[in-house]
Design a protein around this motif. Structure first.
Motif, short mmCIF file in Angstrom:
data_model
loop_
_atom_site.label_atom_id
_atom_site.label_comp_id
_atom_site.label_asym_id
_atom_site.label_seq_id
_atom_site.Cartn_x
_atom_site.Cartn_y
_atom_site.Cartn_z
N ALA A 50 0.85 -1.20 0.00
CA ALA A 50 0.00 0.00 0.00
C ALA A 50 0.88 1.24 0.00
O ALA A 50 1.68 1.43 -0.90
N ASP A 51 0.77 2.09 1.02
CA ASP A 51 1.53 3.34 1.06
C ASP A 51 2.78 3.26 1.90
O ASP A 51 3.42 4.29 2.19
N VAL A 52 3.18 2.07 2.32
CA VAL A 52 4.40 1.91 3.11
C VAL A 52 5.27 0.83 2.48
O VAL A 52 4.83 0.06 1.61
N THR A 53 6.53 0.77 2.89
CA THR A 53 7.45 -0.25 2.42
C THR A 53 8.16 -0.86 3.62
O THR A 53 8.62 -0.15 4.52
N HIS A 54 8.21 -2.19 3.64
CA HIS A 54 8.85 -2.90 4.74
C HIS A 54 10.28 -3.24 4.37
O HIS A 54 10.57 -3.67 3.25
N LEU A 55 11.19 -3.06 5.33
CA LEU A 55 12.61 -3.39 5.15
C LEU A 55 12.90 -4.64 5.97
O LEU A 55 12.67 -4.68 7.19
N LEU A 56 13.41 -5.67 5.29
CA LEU A 56 13.67 -6.95 5.94
C LEU A 56 15.14 -7.33 5.80
O LEU A 56 15.76 -7.08 4.76
N VAL A 57 15.69 -7.96 6.83
CA VAL A 57 17.04 -8.52 6.79
C VAL A 57 16.94 -9.97 7.23
O VAL A 57 16.41 -10.28 8.30
N ALA A 58 17.42 -10.86 6.38
CA ALA A 58 17.36 -12.30 6.64
C ALA A 58 15.93 -12.75 6.95
O ALA A 58 15.70 -13.56 7.85
N GLY A 59 14.97 -12.17 6.23
CA GLY A 59 13.57 -12.55 6.40
C GLY A 59 12.85 -11.91 7.56
O GLY A 59 11.65 -12.11 7.73
N LYS A 60 13.54 -11.10 8.36
CA LYS A 60 12.93 -10.47 9.54
C LYS A 60 12.72 -8.99 9.27
O LYS A 60 13.64 -8.28 8.87
N LYS A 61 11.49 -8.51 9.50
CA LYS A 61 11.20 -7.10 9.29
C LYS A 61 11.88 -6.27 10.37
O LYS A 61 11.70 -6.51 11.57
N ILE A 62 12.68 -5.27 9.95
CA ILE A 62 13.38 -4.44 10.92
C ILE A 62 12.89 -3.00 10.92
O ILE A 62 13.19 -2.24 11.84
N ALA A 63 12.13 -2.62 9.87
CA ALA A 63 11.61 -1.25 9.82
C ALA A 63 10.48 -1.17 8.82
O ALA A 63 10.44 -1.93 7.85
N THR A 64 9.55 -0.25 9.07
CA THR A 64 8.51 0.08 8.12
C THR A 64 8.70 1.54 7.74
O THR A 64 8.72 2.42 8.59
N LEU A 65 8.89 1.78 6.44
CA LEU A 65 9.20 3.11 5.94
C LEU A 65 7.95 3.76 5.37
O LEU A 65 7.16 3.11 4.69
N GLY A 66 7.79 5.03 5.62
CA GLY A 66 6.60 5.74 5.13
C GLY A 66 6.75 6.19 3.69
O GLY A 66 6.54 7.36 3.37
N VAL A 67 7.10 5.26 2.81
CA VAL A 67 7.28 5.54 1.39
C VAL A 67 6.56 4.47 0.59
O VAL A 67 6.34 3.35 1.06
N GLY A 68 6.18 4.81 -0.64
CA GLY A 68 5.44 3.87 -1.47
C GLY A 68 6.30 2.80 -2.10
O GLY A 68 5.80 1.72 -2.45
N SER A 69 7.60 3.06 -2.27
CA SER A 69 8.51 2.09 -2.85
C SER A 69 9.93 2.42 -2.39
O SER A 69 10.17 3.48 -1.82
N ALA A 70 10.86 1.52 -2.64
CA ALA A 70 12.24 1.76 -2.23
C ALA A 70 13.19 1.02 -3.15
O ALA A 70 12.83 0.01 -3.76
N SER A 71 14.41 1.52 -3.25
CA SER A 71 15.48 0.91 -4.02
C SER A 71 16.67 0.68 -3.10
O SER A 71 16.88 1.43 -2.15
N LEU A 72 17.47 -0.32 -3.42
CA LEU A 72 18.64 -0.66 -2.61
C LEU A 72 19.91 -0.45 -3.40
O LEU A 72 19.99 -0.85 -4.58
N PHE A 73 20.92 0.15 -2.78
CA PHE A 73 22.23 0.37 -3.40
C PHE A 73 23.31 -0.04 -2.41
O PHE A 73 23.36 0.48 -1.30
N ARG A 74 24.17 -0.94 -2.83
CA ARG A 74 25.25 -1.37 -1.95
C ARG A 74 26.42 -0.40 -2.03
O ARG A 74 26.80 0.05 -3.11
N ILE A 75 27.02 -0.08 -0.87
CA ILE A 75 28.29 0.64 -0.83
C ILE A 75 29.37 -0.38 -0.52
O ILE A 75 29.37 -0.99 0.55
N THR A 76 30.28 -0.60 -1.46
CA THR A 76 31.30 -1.61 -1.29
C THR A 76 32.25 -1.23 -0.17
O THR A 76 32.77 -0.12 -0.12
N SER A 77 32.46 -2.17 0.76
CA SER A 77 33.32 -1.93 1.91
C SER A 77 34.12 -3.18 2.21
O SER A 77 33.61 -4.31 2.13
N ALA A 78 35.39 -2.99 2.58
CA ALA A 78 36.23 -4.12 2.96
C ALA A 78 36.12 -4.40 4.46
O ALA A 78 36.69 -5.37 4.96
#
Length: 245
Positions: free
Chosen positions: A44-72
């Motif tokens: 609907a009007d929110v987007t859920h953020l999950l890590v390893a299948g577990k919801k850790i946050a609900t964001l008040g946005v309609g959609s979201a994109s993910l971008f990795r920052i490469t780190s050693a």
């Protein structure tokens, strides 16, 4: 299902054409990490953020994109770009930090700005944001510090932001390195270690003496003092055009 997509930022400093972020509809964004898969699921009007299948946050946005920052480092970082479709000012951001001690999500930052690039400053991630609609608005640079994200630098251009990050990451030379310019023609000063970041009208010529203090790949950060006017300039120079005294 709202439109989502994935893009990986792999360079220490990366500026990407924002139009390249287009994505097909009706997919759920996910990205594999050492600490489990990260997913964003639009509902609907929110987007859920999950890590390893577990919801850790609900964001008040309609959609979201993910971008990795490469780190050693042991920690991994993901940029979560939220979108509120239909609004003139629709982007906002969060950083997700992943480690053995569990995930952490930053506060929301960078409302109404576009993703200009990202990289690492030591062990901490840096995100550059600018405005595609208003290029004169400049660039805001955010950095993860401690347990949250803070605005650490503002610059008129992406080159300026890149120069800020490069100075923080560059290796110091063992001692200030005095050199003379060799070759033929002008040697352009740059605001960042990138040939596309020329400082207009600022250059040295063969025989001029410069002093380098930092090194980054094929470039050094150097200073030059005009012997006649006493004017001092600093910036990045191509290393191959310098000879050690």
């Amino acid at each position: 299902m709202s439109i989502t997509h994935i893009k990986t930022l792999t360079a220490a400093i990366l500026f990407v054409p924002l139009l390249a972020f287009a994505a097909p509809p009706d997919i759920t964004a996910s990205i594999e990490t050492r600490h489990g898969r990260v997913d964003v699921i639009a509902d609907a009007d929110v987007t859920h953020l999950l890590v390893a299948g577990k919801k850790i946050a609900t964001l008040g946005v309609g959609s979201a994109s993910l971008f990795r920052i490469t780190s050693a480092a042991e920690r991994e970082y993901i940029i979560v770009q939220g979108s509120r479709p239909g609004l003139h000012c629709h982007y906002s951001y969060r950083l997700l930090a992943l480690s053995d001690s569990g995930p952490k999500v930053s506060k929301e930052f960078g409302q109404c700005l576009d993703l200009g690039g990202a990289g690492m400053s030591g062990a901490e991630p840096v995100v550059h944001l600018n405005s595609r609609v208003d290029p004169e608005a400049g660039v805001e640079t955010y950095q993860w510090q401690g347990d949250d994200v803070n605005l650490v630098f503002e610059s008129p251009t992406l080159c300026g932001a890149a120069g800020f990050l490069a100075q923080k990451n560059a290796a110091p030379v063992r001692a200030p390195l005095a050199s003379r310019v060799k070759g033929s023609g002008r040697l352009q000063f740059l605001s960042a270690p990138d040939a596309g970041c020329a400082m207009p009208g600022v250059f040295v010529v063969p025989g001029d003496k410069v002093t380098a203090s930092l090194a980054s790949g094929a470039f050094v950060y150097a200073s030059y003092t005009n012997p006649k006017s006493g004017r001092k300039v600093q910036g990045w120079l191509a290393r191959e055009r310098l000879s050690d005294l």
